[in-house]
Motif scaffolding. Structure first.
Motif, PDB file in Angstrom:
ATOM      1  N   ASP A   1      32.817  31.261  -1.575  1.00 40.05           N
ATOM      2  CA  ASP A   1      31.622  30.424  -1.449  1.00 40.05           C
ATOM      3  C   ASP A   1      30.425  31.255  -1.906  1.00 40.05           C
ATOM      4  OD1 ASP A   1      32.912  28.138  -0.200  1.00 40.05           O
ATOM      5  OD2 ASP A   1      33.177  29.433   1.536  1.00 40.05           O
TER       6      ASP A   1
ATOM      7  N   ASN B   1      32.992  27.913  -4.864  1.00 43.80           N
ATOM      8  CA  ASN B   1      32.212  26.804  -4.309  1.00 43.80           C
ATOM      9  C   ASN B   1      30.747  27.228  -4.247  1.00 43.80           C
ATOM     10  OD1 ASN B   1      34.628  25.328  -3.736  1.00 43.80           O
ATOM     11  ND2 ASN B   1      34.885  26.507  -1.855  1.00 43.80           N
TER      12      ASN B   1
ATOM     13  N   LEU C   1      27.036  26.857  -2.916  1.00 44.31           N
ATOM     14  CA  LEU C   1      26.304  26.328  -1.762  1.00 44.31           C
ATOM     15  C   LEU C   1      24.805  26.505  -1.978  1.00 44.31           C
ATOM     16  CD1 LEU C   1      28.511  27.743   1.152  1.00 44.31           C
ATOM     17  CD2 LEU C   1      28.543  25.429   0.188  1.00 44.31           C
TER      18      LEU C   1
ATOM     19  N   TYR D   1      26.045  19.826  -6.428  1.00 45.11           N
ATOM     20  CA  TYR D   1      26.781  19.189  -5.324  1.00 45.11           C
ATOM     21  C   TYR D   1      27.576  17.985  -5.844  1.00 45.11           C
ATOM     22  CZ  TYR D   1      27.604  16.296  -1.202  1.00 45.11           C
ATOM     23  OH  TYR D   1      28.192  15.507  -0.244  1.00 45.11           O
TER      24      TYR D   1
ATOM     25  N   SER E   1      31.565  17.484  -5.662  1.00 47.68           N
ATOM     26  CA  SER E   1      32.078  16.454  -4.751  1.00 47.68           C
ATOM     27  C   SER E   1      32.893  15.383  -5.475  1.00 47.68           C
ATOM     28  CB  SER E   1      30.924  15.803  -3.974  1.00 47.68           C
ATOM     29  OG  SER E   1      30.033  15.140  -4.850  1.00 47.68           O
TER      30      SER E   1
ATOM     31  N   SER F   1      22.914  15.434   2.166  1.00 45.21           N
ATOM     32  CA  SER F   1      24.060  16.344   2.213  1.00 45.21           C
ATOM     33  C   SER F   1      23.675  17.749   1.781  1.00 45.21           C
ATOM     34  CB  SER F   1      25.188  15.815   1.323  1.00 45.21           C
ATOM     35  OG  SER F   1      25.664  14.574   1.796  1.00 45.21           O
ATOM     36  N   VAL F   2      22.880  17.842   0.729  1.00 49.73           N
ATOM     37  CA  VAL F   2      22.451  19.153   0.235  1.00 49.73           C
ATOM     38  C   VAL F   2      21.572  19.853   1.265  1.00 49.73           C
ATOM     39  CG1 VAL F   2      20.988  20.308  -1.483  1.00 49.73           C
ATOM     40  CG2 VAL F   2      22.702  18.636  -2.214  1.00 49.73           C
TER      41      VAL F   2
ATOM     42  N   SER G   1      21.613  19.381   4.438  1.00 50.56           N
ATOM     43  CA  SER G   1      22.473  19.728   5.557  1.00 50.56           C
ATOM     44  C   SER G   1      23.267  20.999   5.265  1.00 50.56           C
ATOM     45  CB  SER G   1      23.430  18.568   5.858  1.00 50.56           C
ATOM     46  OG  SER G   1      24.337  18.916   6.887  1.00 50.56           O
ATOM     47  N   LEU G   2      23.790  21.120   4.053  1.00 49.82           N
ATOM     48  CA  LEU G   2      24.521  22.331   3.661  1.00 49.82           C
ATOM     49  C   LEU G   2      23.617  23.552   3.713  1.00 49.82           C
ATOM     50  CD1 LEU G   2      26.714  21.142   0.648  1.00 49.82           C
ATOM     51  CD2 LEU G   2      27.542  22.080   2.812  1.00 49.82           C
TER      52      LEU G   2
ATOM     53  N   LYS H   1      23.096  24.575   7.255  1.00 52.66           N
ATOM     54  CA  LYS H   1      24.292  25.215   7.819  1.00 52.66           C
ATOM     55  C   LYS H   1      24.405  26.664   7.353  1.00 52.66           C
ATOM     56  CE  LYS H   1      27.010  20.976   8.387  1.00 52.66           C
ATOM     57  NZ  LYS H   1      28.118  20.153   7.858  1.00 52.66           N
ATOM     58  N   VAL H   2      24.075  26.894   6.088  1.00 48.14           N
ATOM     59  CA  VAL H   2      24.117  28.256   5.532  1.00 48.14           C
ATOM     60  C   VAL H   2      23.117  29.146   6.269  1.00 48.14           C
ATOM     61  CG1 VAL H   2      23.477  29.601   3.504  1.00 48.14           C
ATOM     62  CG2 VAL H   2      25.009  27.654   3.259  1.00 48.14           C
TER      63      VAL H   2
END
Length: 217
Positions: A6, A42, A44, A110, A114, A172-173, A175-176, A179-180
């Motif tokens: 990642d 991947n 991120l 993304y 996806s 979604s982006v 949110s990612l 999270k990172v």
């Protein structure tokens, strides 16, 4: 053996561009000694400056305000150019006018991941974004510019333009990226190998290769 890496990055980060090339060198080194290895990369999202206006901002003025004037920025660019040349990456900072908001660019990456684009297509897209910004001085926050870059990597220009003109993928982006940050990532590039070992910064190909081999064991 399948190895998942990642890659946390921002597309206006010059060290992320260098890190991408150093990671490619590391992967080649690992494949040479472990021919059975197959990599899955991947990408991120990370926002170096989450407060960048949607339309972007003047590039040089932003950097001089952040780093304390013309001289520190010139030194920063000089150091990056030297490191980039060693890694096989060219920079042309004089061509950059706008420091873009990278939300749309991250959404583009993304989307490619996806919907299952081939790894080579995704790599070409990411490389195309870095090249457009750092070598041609293009505004990678602009829908038409991004659609052109995506089309050059094999995507359908109109589909990309329609997607970017909407808000699809935006939540979604973000949110990612959140999270990172929650994982403790506070700078990029940042590599997470096999979800168990992390490497911070644009380390050399040798350092990254050693970390990959360690994570494989």
């Amino acid at each position: 053996m399948n190895v998942t890496i990642d890659i946390v990055s921002d597309l206006v980060c010059p060290w992320c561009f260098i890190g991408k090339h150093r990671l490619a060198k590391a992967a080649a080194m690992v494949e040479a000694s472990h021919p059975e290895t197959r990599f899955q990369f991947n990408w991120l999202p990370y926002f170096l400056n989450p407060n960048t206006p949607p339309e972007g901002e003047p590039y040089r003025a932003f950097l001089e305000a952040k780093f304390g004037g013309k001289t520190p920025v010139d030194k920063l660019h000089s150091d990056v150019v030297a490191a980039g040349r060693e890694a096989g990456v060219e920079f042309d900072f004089a061509r950059i006018v706008t420091r873009p908001n990278t939300l749309r660019a991250h959404r583009l990456v993304y989307r490619a991941q996806s919907i299952g684009h081939r790894p080579a297509t995704i790599e070409a897209l990411v490389d195309g974004l870095f090249v457009a910004h750092f070598q041609r001085g293009e505004d990678i926050g602009n829908v038409a510019t991004l659609a052109g870059i995506a089309a050059a990597s094999g995507d359908i220009k109109k589909d990309v333009a329609d997607y970017l003109a909407s808000t699809e993928g935006e939540k979604s982006v973000r949110s990612l990226a959140d999270k990172v940050t929650a994982l403790g990532v506070s700078g990029v590039p940042f590599f997470i190998i096999q979800r168990r070992l992390s490497v911070s910064g644009a380390q050399s190909g040798e350092v990254l290769a050693a970390a990959i081999v360690e994570a494989m064991q």
